[in-house]
Design a protein around this motif. Structure first.
Motif, PDB file in Angstrom:
ATOM      1  N   TRP A   1     -10.457  -3.301   1.122  1.00 59.78           N
ATOM      2  CA  TRP A   1      -9.747  -2.355   1.997  1.00 59.78           C
ATOM      3  C   TRP A   1     -10.348  -2.472   3.393  1.00 59.78           C
ATOM      4  O   TRP A   1     -11.577  -2.506   3.543  1.00 59.78           O
ATOM      5  CB  TRP A   1      -9.876  -0.921   1.508  1.00 59.78           C
ATOM      6  CG  TRP A   1      -9.037  -0.587   0.318  1.00 59.78           C
ATOM      7  CD1 TRP A   1      -9.425  -0.567  -0.994  1.00 59.78           C
ATOM      8  CD2 TRP A   1      -7.662  -0.196   0.321  1.00 59.78           C
ATOM      9  NE1 TRP A   1      -8.388  -0.199  -1.801  1.00 59.78           N
ATOM     10  CE2 TRP A   1      -7.279   0.039  -1.012  1.00 59.78           C
ATOM     11  CE3 TRP A   1      -6.701  -0.025   1.329  1.00 59.78           C
ATOM     12  CZ2 TRP A   1      -5.990   0.442  -1.371  1.00 59.78           C
ATOM     13  CZ3 TRP A   1      -5.423   0.370   0.970  1.00 59.78           C
ATOM     14  CH2 TRP A   1      -5.074   0.597  -0.362  1.00 59.78           C
TER      15      TRP A   1
ATOM     16  N   TYR B   1      -5.408  -1.092   5.306  1.00 60.18           N
ATOM     17  CA  TYR B   1      -4.816  -2.296   4.733  1.00 60.18           C
ATOM     18  C   TYR B   1      -5.586  -2.722   3.486  1.00 60.18           C
ATOM     19  O   TYR B   1      -6.821  -2.682   3.473  1.00 60.18           O
ATOM     20  CB  TYR B   1      -4.883  -3.453   5.727  1.00 60.18           C
ATOM     21  CG  TYR B   1      -4.141  -3.239   7.013  1.00 60.18           C
ATOM     22  CD1 TYR B   1      -4.756  -2.631   8.106  1.00 60.18           C
ATOM     23  CD2 TYR B   1      -2.818  -3.656   7.151  1.00 60.18           C
ATOM     24  CE1 TYR B   1      -4.078  -2.436   9.300  1.00 60.18           C
ATOM     25  CE2 TYR B   1      -2.130  -3.460   8.337  1.00 60.18           C
ATOM     26  CZ  TYR B   1      -2.771  -2.856   9.403  1.00 60.18           C
ATOM     27  OH  TYR B   1      -2.080  -2.665  10.575  1.00 60.18           O
ATOM     28  N   CYS B   2      -4.869  -3.151   2.464  1.00 63.07           N
ATOM     29  CA  CYS B   2      -5.548  -3.815   1.369  1.00 63.07           C
ATOM     30  C   CYS B   2      -5.395  -5.321   1.534  1.00 63.07           C
ATOM     31  O   CYS B   2      -4.450  -5.797   2.174  1.00 63.07           O
ATOM     32  CB  CYS B   2      -5.053  -3.354   0.001  1.00 63.07           C
ATOM     33  SG  CYS B   2      -3.397  -3.844  -0.445  1.00 63.07           S
TER      34      CYS B   2
ATOM     35  N   LEU C   1      -5.455   6.178  -1.797  1.00 58.91           N
ATOM     36  CA  LEU C   1      -4.573   5.060  -1.467  1.00 58.91           C
ATOM     37  C   LEU C   1      -4.439   4.141  -2.678  1.00 58.91           C
ATOM     38  O   LEU C   1      -5.386   3.967  -3.439  1.00 58.91           O
ATOM     39  CB  LEU C   1      -5.127   4.273  -0.287  1.00 58.91           C
ATOM     40  CG  LEU C   1      -5.437   5.045   0.989  1.00 58.91           C
ATOM     41  CD1 LEU C   1      -5.895   4.079   2.079  1.00 58.91           C
ATOM     42  CD2 LEU C   1      -4.261   5.864   1.442  1.00 58.91           C
TER      43      LEU C   1
ATOM     44  N   CYS D   1      -2.723   0.218  -3.914  1.00 55.04           N
ATOM     45  CA  CYS D   1      -2.203  -1.083  -3.463  1.00 55.04           C
ATOM     46  C   CYS D   1      -1.781  -1.852  -4.713  1.00 55.04           C
ATOM     47  O   CYS D   1      -2.616  -2.196  -5.557  1.00 55.04           O
ATOM     48  CB  CYS D   1      -3.264  -1.837  -2.692  1.00 55.04           C
ATOM     49  SG  CYS D   1      -2.788  -3.515  -2.206  1.00 55.04           S
TER      50      CYS D   1
ATOM     51  N   THR E   1      -0.937   1.338   5.554  1.00 54.37           N
ATOM     52  CA  THR E   1      -0.481   2.712   5.389  1.00 54.37           C
ATOM     53  C   THR E   1      -1.309   3.601   6.316  1.00 54.37           C
ATOM     54  O   THR E   1      -2.519   3.445   6.428  1.00 54.37           O
ATOM     55  CB  THR E   1      -0.590   3.157   3.920  1.00 54.37           C
ATOM     56  OG1 THR E   1      -0.026   4.463   3.768  1.00 54.37           O
ATOM     57  CG2 THR E   1      -2.032   3.183   3.424  1.00 54.37           C
TER      58      THR E   1
ATOM     59  N   GLU F   1       0.828  -1.201   0.000  1.00 58.99           N
ATOM     60  CA  GLU F   1       0.000   0.000   0.000  1.00 58.99           C
ATOM     61  C   GLU F   1       0.862   1.252   0.000  1.00 58.99           C
ATOM     62  O   GLU F   1       2.001   1.249   0.479  1.00 58.99           O
ATOM     63  CB  GLU F   1      -0.906   0.053   1.236  1.00 58.99           C
ATOM     64  CG  GLU F   1      -1.835  -1.120   1.438  1.00 58.99           C
ATOM     65  CD  GLU F   1      -1.275  -2.147   2.402  1.00 58.99           C
ATOM     66  OE1 GLU F   1      -2.068  -2.877   3.017  1.00 58.99           O
ATOM     67  OE2 GLU F   1      -0.039  -2.218   2.537  1.00 58.99           O
TER      68      GLU F   1
END
Length: 124
Positions: A36, A95-96, A20, A22, A118, A6
């Motif tokens: 996500w 988070y992905c 964002l 990823c 991130t 990410e």
């Protein structure tokens, strides 16, 4: 094995926007549904948004619906989360996650692969 990285987090004022990204490597990206999630200090990881392998279907948590948009570019092996009208309560590590197949689950256990996260911080 699938690797997810990410980027795009940062510090923004309330009402601002962030995008964002990823990037996924290791297996056929277009065969995976993507999600996500976010985790604020002292809280459990929670679902934010998901997108099907083709990008034709999306799903959002009620708390972000109308403000966040998930999308993907299978040619670039990348999934995005556009976040608009950010609020202090959106502050978290984002988070992905990926799962092979149609997926689009809303639980942590529904996904097999995760990025490192991130940080997104929204100041009031």
């Amino acid at each position: 094995q699938v690797q997810l990285v990410e980027s795009g987090g940062g510090l923004v004022q309330a009402g601002g926007s962030l995008r964002l990204s990823c990037i996924v490597s290791g297996r056929t990206f277009s065969s995976h549904a993507m999600g996500w999630f976010r985790q604020a200090p002292g809280k459990e990881r929670e679902f934010v948004a998901a997108i099907s392998w083709s990008g034709g279907d999306t799903y959002y948590a009620d708390s972000v619906k109308g403000r966040f948009t998930i999308s993907r570019d299978n040619a670039k092996n990348t999934v995005y989360l556009q976040m608009n009208n950010l609020k202090p309560e959106d502050t978290a590590v984002y988070y992905c996650a990926a799962v092979f197949g149609y997926g689009m689950g809303v639980e942590v256990r529904d996904y097999d692969y995760w990025g490192q996260g991130t940080q997104v911080t929204v100041s009031s």
